[in-house]
Design an enzyme around this catalytic site. Sequence first.
Site, PDB file in Angstrom:
ATOM      1  N   ALA A   1       0.863  -1.178   0.000  1.00  0.00           N
ATOM      2  CA  ALA A   1       0.000   0.000   0.000  1.00  0.00           C
ATOM      3  C   ALA A   1       0.903   1.232   0.000  1.00  0.00           C
ATOM      4  O   ALA A   1       2.064   1.159   0.419  1.00  0.00           O
ATOM      5  CB  ALA A   1      -0.882  -0.019   1.239  1.00  0.00           C
TER       6      ALA A   1
ATOM      7  N   GLY B   1       0.889  -5.080   0.898  1.00  0.00           N
ATOM      8  CA  GLY B   1      -0.297  -5.174   0.038  1.00  0.00           C
ATOM      9  C   GLY B   1       0.010  -5.782  -1.323  1.00  0.00           C
ATOM     10  O   GLY B   1      -0.883  -6.342  -1.964  1.00  0.00           O
TER      11      GLY B   1
ATOM     12  N   GLU C   1      -0.110  -9.408  -0.709  1.00  0.00           N
ATOM     13  CA  GLU C   1      -1.540  -9.723  -0.511  1.00  0.00           C
ATOM     14  C   GLU C   1      -2.287  -9.720  -1.843  1.00  0.00           C
ATOM     15  O   GLU C   1      -3.171 -10.548  -2.072  1.00  0.00           O
ATOM     16  CB  GLU C   1      -2.146  -8.711   0.459  1.00  0.00           C
ATOM     17  CG  GLU C   1      -1.584  -8.897   1.868  1.00  0.00           C
ATOM     18  CD  GLU C   1      -1.931  -7.768   2.816  1.00  0.00           C
ATOM     19  OE1 GLU C   1      -1.817  -6.588   2.410  1.00  0.00           O
ATOM     20  OE2 GLU C   1      -2.319  -8.054   3.960  1.00  0.00           O
TER      21      GLU C   1
ATOM     22  N   GLU D   1       4.822  -5.208   7.194  1.00  0.00           N
ATOM     23  CA  GLU D   1       4.043  -4.145   7.835  1.00  0.00           C
ATOM     24  C   GLU D   1       4.454  -3.865   9.281  1.00  0.00           C
ATOM     25  O   GLU D   1       4.415  -2.718   9.725  1.00  0.00           O
ATOM     26  CB  GLU D   1       2.542  -4.482   7.792  1.00  0.00           C
ATOM     27  CG  GLU D   1       1.909  -4.352   6.418  1.00  0.00           C
ATOM     28  CD  GLU D   1       1.955  -5.630   5.596  1.00  0.00           C
ATOM     29  OE1 GLU D   1       2.776  -6.523   5.895  1.00  0.00           O
ATOM     30  OE2 GLU D   1       1.168  -5.728   4.639  1.00  0.00           O
TER      31      GLU D   1
HETATM   32  N1  CO8 Z   1       4.604   3.400  -0.517  1.00  0.00           N
HETATM   33  C1  CO8 Z   1       4.975   4.596  -1.004  1.00  0.00           C
HETATM   34  N2  CO8 Z   1       6.121   4.799  -1.681  1.00  0.00           N
HETATM   35  C2  CO8 Z   1       6.928   3.744  -1.860  1.00  0.00           C
HETATM   36  C3  CO8 Z   1       6.604   2.464  -1.389  1.00  0.00           C
HETATM   37  C4  CO8 Z   1       5.375   2.312  -0.677  1.00  0.00           C
HETATM   38  N3  CO8 Z   1       4.950   1.132  -0.219  1.00  0.00           N
HETATM   39  N4  CO8 Z   1       7.601   1.622  -1.721  1.00  0.00           N
HETATM   40  C5  CO8 Z   1       8.516   2.344  -2.394  1.00  0.00           C
HETATM   41  N5  CO8 Z   1       8.106   3.635  -2.475  1.00  0.00           N
HETATM   42  C6  CO8 Z   1       8.786   4.754  -3.114  1.00  0.00           C
HETATM   43  C7  CO8 Z   1       9.949   5.241  -2.247  1.00  0.00           C
HETATM   44  O1  CO8 Z   1       9.485   6.117  -1.245  1.00  0.00           O
HETATM   45  C8  CO8 Z   1      10.811   5.927  -3.286  1.00  0.00           C
HETATM   46  O2  CO8 Z   1      10.246   7.193  -3.566  1.00  0.00           O
HETATM   47  P1  CO8 Z   1      11.229   8.504  -3.721  1.00  0.00           P
HETATM   48  O3  CO8 Z   1      12.020   8.196  -4.964  1.00  0.00           O
HETATM   49  O4  CO8 Z   1      10.252   9.606  -3.895  1.00  0.00           O
HETATM   50  O5  CO8 Z   1      12.045   8.552  -2.501  1.00  0.00           O
HETATM   51  C9  CO8 Z   1      10.604   5.046  -4.535  1.00  0.00           C
HETATM   52  O6  CO8 Z   1       9.402   4.316  -4.318  1.00  0.00           O
HETATM   53  C10 CO8 Z   1      11.721   4.044  -4.739  1.00  0.00           C
HETATM   54  O7  CO8 Z   1      11.859   3.312  -3.529  1.00  0.00           O
HETATM   55  P2  CO8 Z   1      13.289   2.988  -2.880  1.00  0.00           P
HETATM   56  O8  CO8 Z   1      14.249   4.095  -3.147  1.00  0.00           O
HETATM   57  O9  CO8 Z   1      13.059   2.615  -1.445  1.00  0.00           O
HETATM   58  O10 CO8 Z   1      13.700   1.724  -3.773  1.00  0.00           O
HETATM   59  P3  CO8 Z   1      14.592   0.478  -3.376  1.00  0.00           P
HETATM   60  O11 CO8 Z   1      14.745  -0.314  -4.637  1.00  0.00           O
HETATM   61  O12 CO8 Z   1      15.823   0.904  -2.650  1.00  0.00           O
HETATM   62  O13 CO8 Z   1      13.701  -0.360  -2.309  1.00  0.00           O
HETATM   63  C11 CO8 Z   1      11.690  -1.417  -1.536  1.00  0.00           C
HETATM   64  C12 CO8 Z   1      12.506  -0.933  -2.734  1.00  0.00           C
HETATM   65  C13 CO8 Z   1      12.441  -2.552  -0.799  1.00  0.00           C
HETATM   66  C14 CO8 Z   1      10.380  -1.939  -2.078  1.00  0.00           C
HETATM   67  C15 CO8 Z   1      11.478  -0.266  -0.526  1.00  0.00           C
HETATM   68  O14 CO8 Z   1      10.998   0.848  -1.251  1.00  0.00           O
HETATM   69  C16 CO8 Z   1      10.490  -0.576   0.549  1.00  0.00           C
HETATM   70  O15 CO8 Z   1      10.837  -1.168   1.546  1.00  0.00           O
HETATM   71  N6  CO8 Z   1       9.206  -0.149   0.388  1.00  0.00           N
HETATM   72  C17 CO8 Z   1       8.181  -0.292   1.378  1.00  0.00           C
HETATM   73  C18 CO8 Z   1       7.721  -1.741   1.498  1.00  0.00           C
HETATM   74  C19 CO8 Z   1       6.641  -1.859   2.565  1.00  0.00           C
HETATM   75  O16 CO8 Z   1       6.845  -1.597   3.729  1.00  0.00           O
HETATM   76  N7  CO8 Z   1       5.437  -2.302   2.142  1.00  0.00           N
HETATM   77  C20 CO8 Z   1       4.309  -2.453   3.004  1.00  0.00           C
HETATM   78  C21 CO8 Z   1       3.463  -1.216   2.957  1.00  0.00           C
HETATM   79  S1  CO8 Z   1       2.120  -1.261   4.096  1.00  0.00           S
HETATM   80  C22 CO8 Z   1       0.985  -2.281   3.361  1.00  0.00           C
HETATM   81  O17 CO8 Z   1       1.140  -2.736   2.269  1.00  0.00           O
HETATM   82  C23 CO8 Z   1      -0.239  -2.553   4.189  1.00  0.00           C
HETATM   83  C24 CO8 Z   1      -1.357  -3.097   3.320  1.00  0.00           C
HETATM   84  C25 CO8 Z   1      -2.647  -2.808   4.008  1.00  0.00           C
HETATM   85  C26 CO8 Z   1      -3.766  -2.592   2.978  1.00  0.00           C
HETATM   86  C27 CO8 Z   1      -5.080  -2.347   3.592  1.00  0.00           C
HETATM   87  C28 CO8 Z   1      -5.271  -0.906   4.097  1.00  0.00           C
HETATM   88  C29 CO8 Z   1      -6.548  -0.726   4.803  1.00  0.00           C
END
Ligand code: CO8
Length: 258
Positions: free
Chosen positions: A66, A109, A112, A132
């Site tokens: 998400a 997500g 999921e 998460e």
């Molecule tokens: N949300 C928003 N932005 C994101 C997300 C995300 N989940 N993942 C990556 N981005 C963005 C980064 O902020 C970055 O943006 P910017 O260039 O503006 O700084 C860009 O994408 C590139 O990301 P990275 O520089 O971090 O890229 P890497 O290749 O180094 O890393 C990863 C990639 C490993 C995927 C890393 O970005 C990461 O850890 N992302 C978050 C993963 C995460 O925690 N996911 C879980 C999110 S919570 C969730 O999914 C709950 C679901 C519940 C749904 C139901 C709601 C009611």
Amino acid sequence: MTAPVVLLEHPAAGIALVRINRPEARNALNIEVRRLLARHLTELGDDEATRCIVLTGNEKSFAAGADIKEMAGAGTIEMLQRGTHKLWRAISACPKPVIAAVNGFALGGGCELAMTCDIIIAGESAKFGQPEVKIGIIPGGGGTQRFTRAVGKYKAMRYVLTGDLFSAREAFDMGLVSEIAPDAEVEQRALAMAQQIADLSPLAIQQAKESVLRGLDASLETGLALETKAIQILFSSQDQKEGMAAFIEKRKPRFQGK
Ligand code: CO8
């Protein structure tokens, strides 16, 4: 004009390819992406010409979860009013088979979302996880439930409680992934499997999907009863007559979904 965050393609007759297209955010599932996914899957589910759907992202990310930036400041009532759980349901309720073609990250997500699909084909270097807990929440798109049903309590707990990521190979060994393919061949492999399914009777495929999914939530006796009804129903289809006649006449069947 910027490209839509979800693209719909028709690579072959009967096959729809739905592609998440937010590369700058690793395909994070913001509300717009989820609304479009729900809309496409609902429409494709109702479209008689569509026999199988492939859901994919890009080479770096299937979906990184998400959109954290969109949720970070939200309160309980806002999350309640967003009602995004209804969008997940629209996807999981699709009656047509959906194949997830996963390259790169399928996290939170995104994992999921892959688990709402019926078959998961993953690239060798794909990474899965429910991270998460690392950002102070828990899986909210079915992760605590579908993951546990797919791999069992102890494997699910190991990953849900630590947030550790796991490889495509580990996912395959746990039973979360149906098949592993070389990274560059994931989409092609998913499309080939979609074609294989699209060539079969859509009535049989739909009954098979429904029996497997409904049976997962039922007792064995109830599941078996559902299966019995489903196979009996198919005996009033032309496809059943055609399929069996073709076998006996040693020719290829032509299924029409009737
Ligand atoms: N949300 C928003 N932005 C994101 C997300 C995300 N989940 N993942 C990556 N981005 C963005 C980064 O902020 C970055 O943006 P910017 O260039 O503006 O700084 C860009 O994408 C590139 O990301 P990275 O520089 O971090 O890229 P890497 O290749 O180094 O890393 C990863 C990639 C490993 C995927 C890393 O970005 C990461 O850890 N992302 C978050 C993963 C995460 O925690 N996911 C879980 C999110 S919570 C969730 O999914 C709950 C679901 C519940 C749904 C139901 C709601 C009611």
